[in-house]
Design a protein around this motif. Structure first.
Motif, PDB file in Angstrom:
ATOM      1  N   ILE A  98      40.324  53.205  37.027  1.00  0.00           N
ATOM      2  CA  ILE A  98      40.056  52.504  38.287  1.00  0.00           C
ATOM      3  C   ILE A  98      40.686  53.250  39.455  1.00  0.00           C
ATOM      4  O   ILE A  98      40.167  53.263  40.572  1.00  0.00           O
ATOM      5  CB  ILE A  98      40.555  51.038  38.229  1.00  0.00           C
ATOM      6  N   ASN A 120      34.630  47.396  35.656  1.00  0.00           N
ATOM      7  CA  ASN A 120      35.898  47.009  36.274  1.00  0.00           C
ATOM      8  C   ASN A 120      35.670  46.867  37.771  1.00  0.00           C
ATOM      9  O   ASN A 120      34.636  47.307  38.301  1.00  0.00           O
ATOM     10  CB  ASN A 120      36.975  48.064  35.996  1.00  0.00           C
ATOM     11  N   CYS A 121      36.636  46.288  38.458  1.00  0.00           N
ATOM     12  CA  CYS A 121      36.495  46.073  39.892  1.00  0.00           C
ATOM     13  C   CYS A 121      37.875  45.924  40.513  1.00  0.00           C
ATOM     14  O   CYS A 121      38.810  45.431  39.865  1.00  0.00           O
ATOM     15  CB  CYS A 121      35.665  44.817  40.145  1.00  0.00           C
ATOM     16  N   CYS A 122      38.020  46.361  41.768  1.00  0.00           N
ATOM     17  CA  CYS A 122      39.289  46.204  42.462  1.00  0.00           C
ATOM     18  C   CYS A 122      39.070  46.275  43.966  1.00  0.00           C
ATOM     19  O   CYS A 122      37.992  46.626  44.449  1.00  0.00           O
ATOM     20  CB  CYS A 122      40.290  47.279  42.034  1.00  0.00           C
ATOM     21  N   GLN A 131      43.888  43.861  42.129  1.00  0.00           N
ATOM     22  CA  GLN A 131      42.870  43.318  41.234  1.00  0.00           C
ATOM     23  C   GLN A 131      43.041  41.807  41.124  1.00  0.00           C
ATOM     24  O   GLN A 131      44.112  41.311  40.778  1.00  0.00           O
ATOM     25  CB  GLN A 131      42.957  43.963  39.855  1.00  0.00           C
ATOM     26  N   HIS A 132      41.981  41.072  41.427  1.00  0.00           N
ATOM     27  CA  HIS A 132      42.023  39.616  41.337  1.00  0.00           C
ATOM     28  C   HIS A 132      41.854  39.123  39.905  1.00  0.00           C
ATOM     29  O   HIS A 132      42.140  37.964  39.605  1.00  0.00           O
ATOM     30  CB  HIS A 132      40.932  38.999  42.217  1.00  0.00           C
ATOM     31  N   SER A 135      40.836  43.742  33.773  1.00  0.00           N
ATOM     32  CA  SER A 135      39.742  44.217  32.933  1.00  0.00           C
ATOM     33  C   SER A 135      40.005  43.725  31.512  1.00  0.00           C
ATOM     34  O   SER A 135      41.063  43.995  30.945  1.00  0.00           O
ATOM     35  CB  SER A 135      39.675  45.742  32.960  1.00  0.00           C
ATOM     36  N   TYR A 226      32.550  39.126  38.734  1.00  0.00           N
ATOM     37  CA  TYR A 226      33.635  40.035  39.084  1.00  0.00           C
ATOM     38  C   TYR A 226      33.602  40.471  40.549  1.00  0.00           C
ATOM     39  O   TYR A 226      34.591  40.314  41.269  1.00  0.00           O
ATOM     40  CB  TYR A 226      33.618  41.253  38.153  1.00  0.00           C
ATOM     41  N   TYR A 230      35.803  39.269  45.079  1.00  0.00           N
ATOM     42  CA  TYR A 230      36.248  40.006  46.269  1.00  0.00           C
ATOM     43  C   TYR A 230      35.357  39.704  47.468  1.00  0.00           C
ATOM     44  O   TYR A 230      35.247  40.513  48.385  1.00  0.00           O
ATOM     45  CB  TYR A 230      36.253  41.508  45.960  1.00  0.00           C
TER      46      TYR A 230
END
Length: 290
Positions: A98, A120-122, A131-132, A135, A226, A230
């Motif tokens: 990430i 994944n996400c951020c 990161q809320h 992963s 995901y 955000y």
């Protein structure tokens, strides 16, 4: 010399550069995920990078970005593998995939999404990654990823939900031997990478209603579960997508984002070339210990 590696679970891209950023050689091997494979296997993969090994005594820095590198145990496993092969290292930097995605896409604030072998996400606020949600890996999550789509294709084929014309093509391409399937899934390392290898079938049959529905659903689940975590950040920041699934399905992603009032700023298939620019412009001090 500086060695840069960007690894997912499926493949690892290697590039050797000098301190001006000039590319000396590059190679791709199978992926290195320290959560799924042993240290001896990691060493064997590194030993496949033949052109790099010819210059191993000239390499002073290694920057390794990889899936599964978020824990200290994984971090040390990677470092130990490199130390056993390269004798003149002054710096080893091991970071999660990430972070590679962030470094490859932006220097300013933004939301970054990965859709490759895994998902994944951020949010990057310009200084740190937030990161809320964690992963959860290929067993619990990875919606919209190659791993996710591989599972969906296999289930639809064996449960006879796949249209007959596609099922025929699928069987020609991958066979239908359950014993072989189960061996790859349960006896060999990195089953997530194995599952992701089936995703190529999606993009060879774009336009077929079954395939389009499968892609739409998988990406929709990723965005809703995901990316929308955000939503507040997306009101004032761009979103960047990294990974081959995102790259080849960007038309679907753009359509879905537009329907929610957002838009993607960039799609990057492979981060490695952008990582060169980041590392050269943010040269780490050689005084750091390894």
């Amino acid at each position: 010399m500086i060695l840069i590696a960007d690894s997912g679970s499926t493949k690892c891209d290697w590039i050797l550069i000098d301190r001006l950023g000039n590319q000396l050689c590059s190679q791709t091997t199978i992926g290195i995920n320290p959560l799924n494979i042993s240290e001896s296997t990691i060493k064997n993969i590194i030993l496949e990078v033949s052109e790099v090994l010819e210059k191993r005594n000239l390499i002073e820095e290694i920057h390794f970005y990889g899936a599964g590198c978020g824990t200290e145990k994984s971090n040390q496993k990677i470092k130990s593998s490199f130390r056993s092969i390269f004798n003149n290292l002054k710096l080893i930097k091991v970071e999660e995939d990430i972070i590679a995605a962030v470094h490859a896409t932006t220097r300013t604030s933004g939301v970054i999404a990965i859709l490759g072998t895994g998902s994944n996400c951020c949010y990057f606020d310009g200084k740190k990654i937030i990161q809320h949600a964690p992963s959860l890996g290929y067993l619990l999550a990875d919606e919209g990823s190659g791993n996710y789509f591989g599972k969906e294709l296999l289930k639809s084929f064996y449960l006879q939900r796949m249209p007959s014309s596609l099922a025929k093509e699928f069987k020609i391409m991958f066979g239908s031997d359950l014993e072989s399937l189960f061996y790859n899934l349960y006896d060999l390392p990195q089953p997530n990478a194995y599952l992701a290898s089936y995703a190529i079938f999606l993009f060879r049959h774009r336009g077929h209603p079954f395939i389009e529905n499968l892609l739409y659903h998988g990406i929709e689940v990723f965005i809703d579960n995901y990316l929308m975590l955000y939503a507040k950040e997306l009101e004032n920041n761009p979103v960047h997508f990294v990974g081959s699934i995102a790259y080849y399905a960007q038309d679907i992603i753009n359509k879905m984002l537009t329907s929610k009032g957002f838009s993607a700023k960039s799609f990057i298939k492979k981060p490695i070339n952008n990582l060169i620019k980041y590392i050269i412009s943010n040269e780490y001090s050689l005084q750091k210990t390894i």
